[in-house]
Each structure stands twice: as structure tokens, then as C-alpha cells.
Motif scaffolding. Structure first.
Motif, mmCIF file in Angstrom:
data_model
loop_
_atom_site.group_PDB
_atom_site.id
_atom_site.type_symbol
_atom_site.label_atom_id
_atom_site.label_comp_id
_atom_site.label_asym_id
_atom_site.label_seq_id
_atom_site.Cartn_x
_atom_site.Cartn_y
_atom_site.Cartn_z
ATOM 1 N N THR A 148 2.648 3.463 2.711
ATOM 2 C CA THR A 148 1.590 3.949 3.886
ATOM 3 C C THR A 148 1.937 3.956 5.611
ATOM 4 O OG1 THR A 148 -0.167 2.790 2.283
ATOM 5 C CG2 THR A 148 -0.614 3.309 4.491
ATOM 6 N N ILE A 149 2.505 2.860 5.711
ATOM 7 C CA ILE A 149 2.902 2.668 7.326
ATOM 8 C C ILE A 149 3.855 3.707 7.624
ATOM 9 C CG2 ILE A 149 3.966 1.359 8.997
ATOM 10 C CD1 ILE A 149 2.669 -1.181 7.550
ATOM 11 N N GLU A 150 4.904 3.865 6.731
ATOM 12 C CA GLU A 150 5.892 4.975 7.139
ATOM 13 C C GLU A 150 5.219 6.500 7.012
ATOM 14 O OE1 GLU A 150 9.056 4.633 7.998
ATOM 15 O OE2 GLU A 150 8.355 2.250 8.183
ATOM 16 N N LYS B 81 3.175 7.021 10.200
ATOM 17 C CA LYS B 81 3.922 7.354 11.644
ATOM 18 C C LYS B 81 3.929 8.964 11.700
ATOM 19 C CE LYS B 81 6.542 3.043 11.315
ATOM 20 N NZ LYS B 81 7.823 2.737 11.256
ATOM 21 N N SER B 82 4.179 9.508 10.481
ATOM 22 C CA SER B 82 4.614 11.217 10.613
ATOM 23 C C SER B 82 3.088 11.828 11.109
ATOM 24 C CB SER B 82 4.893 11.510 9.222
ATOM 25 O OG SER B 82 3.862 11.439 8.303
ATOM 26 N N LEU B 83 1.818 11.237 11.024
ATOM 27 C CA LEU B 83 0.659 11.655 11.342
ATOM 28 C C LEU B 83 0.831 12.228 12.804
ATOM 29 C CD1 LEU B 83 -1.811 9.426 9.653
ATOM 30 C CD2 LEU B 83 -1.123 11.679 8.733
ATOM 31 N N SER C 29 0.725 -1.275 0.089
ATOM 32 C CA SER C 29 -0.190 0.022 -0.014
ATOM 33 C C SER C 29 0.904 1.224 0.007
ATOM 34 C CB SER C 29 -1.022 0.132 1.407
ATOM 35 O OG SER C 29 -1.533 1.018 1.304
ATOM 36 N N GLU C 30 0.324 2.204 -0.917
ATOM 37 C CA GLU C 30 1.249 3.429 -0.985
ATOM 38 C C GLU C 30 0.343 4.554 -1.027
ATOM 39 O OE1 GLU C 30 5.446 2.651 -3.594
ATOM 40 O OE2 GLU C 30 3.187 2.498 -4.751
#
Length: 634
Positions: free
Chosen positions: A331-333, A336-338, A314-315
Motif C-alpha cells: 500500500t505505501i509503495e 507514492k506513485s499517486l 496492507s496490500e
């Protein structure tokens, strides 16, 4: 005419889906419309999973089920239609607020001929995809606001765009209408929360006047905040009555299916609401069913997204500088910044003057500030509210006040992650629109509670009028000016000439004319033109299109039905000025390409199929028999 038709069909969708979700039991129009709006989203995702086209006619058939059933029963004398009740004066004032909001939020966006800032251009791309392809099954990373981004906002506008061919008008008008409906639903929720129509109507008026509430900025927050009120309302009702469990499930799920970060904030606010109402008694079985049901419906979309993210498939599409198409990230990386305390383009540390004074100019996506009058009312509301909470023994009153205090604390802390150096955050600047909710309710509490200390009825009325006039004097000019002024077209554009070249497309070409651009094809979509850059045919035909030999490019344009080609500053940013100048020399020297618009930033060419094409005078009506191009006179 088509605009009016799309509005009428949308209203019928709200009514039909609302009656369907409520099983035809409710006669309150706000209940019907509020659950109807959420039901459209859930229905769209459900039929997509069943491989049924996300088509406006499918939605129309579903919306007809209960009205047709009622019509049959009426014909048989089983029910009576049009039970018109005399509206209360509070309802009439809320209606006036709604009409005022329509002017601000639905007329204001048309004061300039483009989409403001950055987000609407990306939203337009995903909306166009749904309107054309009639599904949500796009691979991740193609669109910024569709997969893994939840599709609620895109579904509604995509379906409406199938009715109205102008995506420009559809997005500008209905985005504003979503916000306006929010005032009706807010009144419905606030009355249920407190059980006091006077406080509810005053809070609704204050919400419409508060500077830091929503502007007409086009993004999914315009819809999701409106869905908050529906979800809170039916959640409260479901804690007492079994018949509201299903509407609560739908409305809570719709929030999660529309915007990801606001859904997290909604969850926290819902928990605080439930905690506050424990002393009044909660049917925990009902609550458990609502939470379980809403989670299951949410997983219809989020289940596959989460699974793909865990498996690294997922991107997320991300804007990169001035490129609206941007690039993609894992997507996961990205997720994390959210939770960074400094996350969000406008997040910063706030001082007391940010609350007491209104910035001019303010932020168009989420303004800051309350103004002196609202700061005064907030301070007064806190003092009187605490006093009432201490001496009040009615569980209903205490639950209501505790909810507002907890919401005020949560939203205040949420917007000040940088101010207080907190370890985590969630787009702090977007908390301003949520902060406006408890502030408006506490402001109404301040006025009504203050009146309790007055002995004469006319004094009480006079005090309310004075407060209202003071708010109108201070805040109305700011609210009006800011939402009806000319807004910027964002960082994607190099100059006025650049944006005006694209505006020329919308004003002079037939709607949905296929327009080819070497870079940032998304931008033509927001100007009512068409391109299908997501399709496999497009990807194969126009791979490295800028460097294709002109003969090869011409054949691909004709084969793909592109009759207009545009050169803009984005091509210079991508390929360099010399390369673009060389391309322009080739195009100008080839009789198959005719220059039909030219300014210092933008060159637009008509792609000819043959040498004998009838000319169309600029400004003339372009019909189906023409080539779809309006040319200026020689």
C-alpha cells in the motif's frame, strides 16, 4: 417491478437518513436528500464496526425512525405533513435539467449489453462481496475497490444489490442516478455560495452541458463529485449556523470515505473556500468542530488502513494488463506513485486546442475540452469577474468571486502538471471534471454580468436565450451522442465473440447462477452470474483448478454448487493454447459436461449431477425447479 422497488427504497433511504441527520429540522428536499446520501455511507461503516450486518433491512429500519416519529406526531396533531410550496421557475428549470440528465446518464449505459472499459468489472466484485457477505471485513489485496480503498460507493450499491438481484442493472442505473442528483445539489450549493437563484440555475444548466464534466462511466467518481456539493454547502452553512455542524461533519467525512484522491482535492478546495470567506466572518469554533468531527468519522475506516500500512500488513489489488484480477502491491509503495506528475492513464500535456475543441471520440471516463462557446464565456467571465471584484465592496460578492478564481486556478494547474513540468501531481486528467465546476459558474457570471450593461429588460432576456441556444446548438449534440453511443468493453476481452459469450450467460441463465471460470472469475459477476472466489472453501477446492484431474474438478464443482463452467481466451493467455485444447477435449469427452454454448472464443459447459436432467428450451423461462441452464435447440 424489482427495479422500481429498489429505486423507491433508495429514495426513501435518502429521505429517512437525511431527516435523521438533520434531526428532522429541515423541510428543503435538496438538503434532506444531500445529507441523506452521505449519511448512508457513514451509517454503513459504523454498523460494520459494531458487527451489525450491512443489510438493506437494517438500513430501512434506521431510515424509518424520523418518518415514524413524524407520523405519530401527525396523528396527534403536532405537525402537518405535505407542506407543498409553489416551486420557483428556477427550480422548475433545474428539474428539467435533472430529467435530461436521467436520460443521458441512466438510459445511455443500457445502449450496449456490457460494462464499459475496465473499472466497472472490479467494482462489481467488491459490490457483490458486500451484497453477499453483508460486511466490509475483507482482507486487503482481495479487491481493487475495497480495503484499503474506501467503501462508500460499494456500500450503497451493495445494499441496493441485495434488493435487486441484477448487479448489472443496479450498477448501470444507480451510478447514473448519483450523477443526476449532483445537479440538484450543485444548484443548492451555488445558490448558497452566491445568494442568486438566476446565476445558480444558469450555472447548473452549463454544468450539464459542459463536455469535460462526468460521463455515465461506472466508477466511484460518479458518487464522490456529487458528495462534493453537499459537503461544500453544509460547510458554508456551518460557518454561520450551529445547527448545520453535524450535517457538515457527515458530508465531509463521506467524501473521504468514498474516493481517496478526490478527497485530497476536496480538502484543498475546502481550504480555498474557507480562505475566501474569512472577510465575511467565520465562526472558527464551528469550523474546528466540523474538521475534528469529519476527521474522526473518516478515521473509522482510514485509521485501521493507515495502521496496517505502516506495519506492512496492507496490500492493494492492482489490474495487470488484461487480467482484471491482476496482482497485489504494498500500500505505501503504491501510494507514492499517486503523486507523480504523469500519474493517471490519460494524463498528458494539454495545449490550447484541447480546451477550445472537443475531441471525437473523447475519453469515456473523463472527457477533455470545453468547446468554443464555453471558452468564450470563460474568457468573458474572467474579465467581468475581475472588474466586479475590483469595484465591488460587498463581502459576499467578493468572497464568492475569490472562491471561483481560486478553484479555477487550482483545477487548471492540477490538470497541467505535465504541461508545466510540475514536481508533483494527482491524476491530472481527473481534474477536468473539477475544472468544469468553476468554468460553469464563471460562464453564468459572464452572462448575468454582461446583461447588467443592457438597459431594457427584454434585451436581457434575449441575450440569455441566445447564449443558451448557442450552447445547446454546439454542446448538446456532442453530449447526447457521446453518452448514448456504444462504448468499448475494455482490454479484458479478446474479441466481440469473447464478450458475447459472457453476455449469453446473462441473457440465458437464471440471475446469480454459479458460474466457474479458471481465470478472472470477476468477469462473470458483471454479467449477473455468481462466484465466491474470495471464500476459503473456494480457495481450498479450486487451488490450481486447471491442473486438477477431471474427476477431482467435477466433485469440487458439484460440492460447491457450480453448475456452469466457462472456457475463454483468458485461459489461453494464462495456460497456453495447447493446454486449453487438451482440457476442452477432456470436457467434450466426458458425459458429465455438456456443451451448451459455443463460438470461436468461448465454450460454456453445463455440469450435470446425473444423466437424467430435464432439458430446458433456449429462451424459455428458467424457474426454481429447473437446473438453471438454458440450452439451444439441437
Amino acid at each position: 417491478m424489482i427495479e422500481t422497488l429498489s429505486i423507491l427504497i433508495f429514495i426513501f433511504y435518502l429521505y429517512g437518513f437525511g431527516k435523521l441527520s438533520l434531526a428532522g429540522k429541515s423541510q428543503a428536499i435538496t438538503e434532506i436528500f444531500s445529507t441523506g446520501l452521505s449519511s448512508i455511507i457513514v451509517f454503513g461503516i459504523t454498523i460494520n464496526l459494531l458487527r451489525i450486518p450491512v443489510d438493506w433491512r437494517i438500513f430501512l429500519v434506521a431510515a424509518l425512525i424520523i418518518p415514524m416519529h413524524d407520523l405519530i406526531k401527525w396523528r396527534r396533531g403536532g405537525i402537518k405533513f405535505l407542506r407543498i410550496h409553489r416551486p420557483s421557475w428556477q427550480a422548475m428549470i433545474v428539474l428539467l435539467v435533472f430529467i435530461f440528465a436521467l436520460i443521458i446518464y441512466c438510459w445511455g449505459p443500457f445502449q450496449y449489453p456490457w460494462f464499459e472499459d475496465d473499472d466497472p468489472w472490479s467494482h462489481a466484485a467488491s459490490i457483490k462481496y458486500v451484497a453477499v457477505e453483508k460486511n466490509l471485513n475483507v482482507p486487503s489485496g482481495v479487491f481493487q475497490y475495497l480495503n484499503p480503498y474506501p467503501p462508500g460507493y460499494t456500500i450503497i450499491l451493495g445494499v441496493l444489490h441485495q434488493i435487486n438481484p441484477s448487479i448489472y442493472w443496479t450498477m448501470k442505473f444507480f451510478n447514473g442516478l448519483f450523477i443526476c442528483l449532483g445537479f440538484l445539489f450543485f444548484y443548492m450549493f451555488t445558490e448558497e455560495l452566491r445568494g442568486d437563484k438566476n446565476k445558480a440555475v444558469l450555472a447548473t444548466f452549463f454544468l450539464a452541458m459542459i463536455p469535460c464534466y462526468l460521463t455515465h462511466f461506472i466508477w466511484s467518481h460518479a458518487l464522490v463529485i456529487t458528495l462534493f456539493y453537499s459537503a461544500f454547502y453544509f460547510l458554508l452553512k456551518s460557518l454561520k449556523e450551529k445547527k448545520y455542524i453535524w450535517p457538515a461533519i457527515i458530508c465531509c467525512a463521506a467524501v473521504a470515505l468514498t474516493q481517496p484522491t478526490q478527497a485530497i482535492k476536496f480538502t484543498i478546495m475546502s481550504v480555498l473556500l474557507i480562505i475566501s470567506f474569512i472577510p465575511r466572518g467565520i465562526r472558527w469554533k464551528n469550523l474546528g468542530i466540523v474538521v475534528t468531527g469529519a476527521s474522526i468519522l473518516s478515521l473509522l475506516w482510514w485509521g485501521p488502513v493507515i495502521l496496517n500500512a505502516i506495519q506492512g500488513r496492507s496490500e492493494i489489488a492492482i489490474r495487470a494488463g488484461a487480467k482484471v484480477a491482476g496482482h497485489v502491491g504494498d500500500t505505501i509503495e503504491i501510494s507514492k506513485s499517486l503523486f507523480s506528475p504523469s500519474g493517471g492513464t490519460a494524463t498528458r500535456a494539454y495545449m490550447w486546442e484541447d480546451y477550445c475543441f472537443i475531441r471525437d471520440p473523447n475519453l469515456i471516463n473523463n472527457p477533455t475540452g470545453l468547446g468554443l462557446m464555453f471558452c468564450l464565456l470563460l474568457f468573458l467571465g474572467l474579465i467581468l469577474g475581475v472588474l466586479n471584484f475590483i469595484k465591488e465592496r460587498d463581502p459576499r460578492e467578493r468572497s464568492y468571486l475569490l472562491t471561483i478564481f481560486l478553484w479555477l486556478f487550482f483545477t487548471f494547474i492540477g490538470m497541467n502538471t505535465m504541461t508545466f513540468n510540475l514536481p508533483i501531481g494527482l491524476f491530472a486528467f481527473r481534474f477536468w471534471m473539477l475544472f468544469a465546476i468553476p468554468v460553469s459558474i464563471l460562464s453564468a457570471e459572464a452572462v448575468i454580468s454582461f446583461n447588467k450593461y443592457l438597459n431594457f429588460k427584454w434585451n436581457k432576456i434575449l441575450v440569455v436565450i441566445l447564449f443558451i441556444l448557442a450552447i445547446l446548438r454546439v454542446n448538446l449534440p456532442v453530449k447526447w451522442k457521446f453518452n448514448t453511443m456504444k462504448w468499448s468493453y475494455g482490454i479484458h476481452w479478446a474479441s466481440d465473440d469473447d464478450i458475447n459469450g459472457y453476455v449469453w450467460l446473462r441473457k440465458n441463465l437464471k440471475t446469480n447462477t454459479r458460474v466457474f471460470s479458471f481465470t478472472d472469475n470477476i468477469l462473470v459477476l458483471g454479467h449477473d452470474m455468481h462466484t465466491d472466489f474470495w471464500s476459503e472453501n473456494y480457495k481450498q477446492a479450486f487451488k490450481d483448478a486447471f491442473n486438477q484431474p477431471l474427476d477431482h474438478l467435477y466433485r469440487n464443482l458439484i460440492k460447491s454448487n457450480y453448475r456452469v463452467l466457462i472456457i475463454s481466451p483468458r485461459d489461453i493467455w494464462e495456460y497456453g493454447r495447447e493446454a486449453v485444447n487438451n482440457k476442452l477435449r477432456l470436457l467434450n469427452g466426458d458425459s458429465r459436461f455438456t456443451l451448451i454454448f459455443n463460438n470461436p472464443a468461448v465454450k460454456i459447459f453445463h455440469v450435470r449431477e446425473s444423466q437424467n436432467i430435464d432439458e430446458v428450451d433456449c429462451g424459455a423461462e428458467i424457474n426454481e425447479e429447473s437446473d438453471g441452464v438454458c440450452r439451444p435447440p439441437e
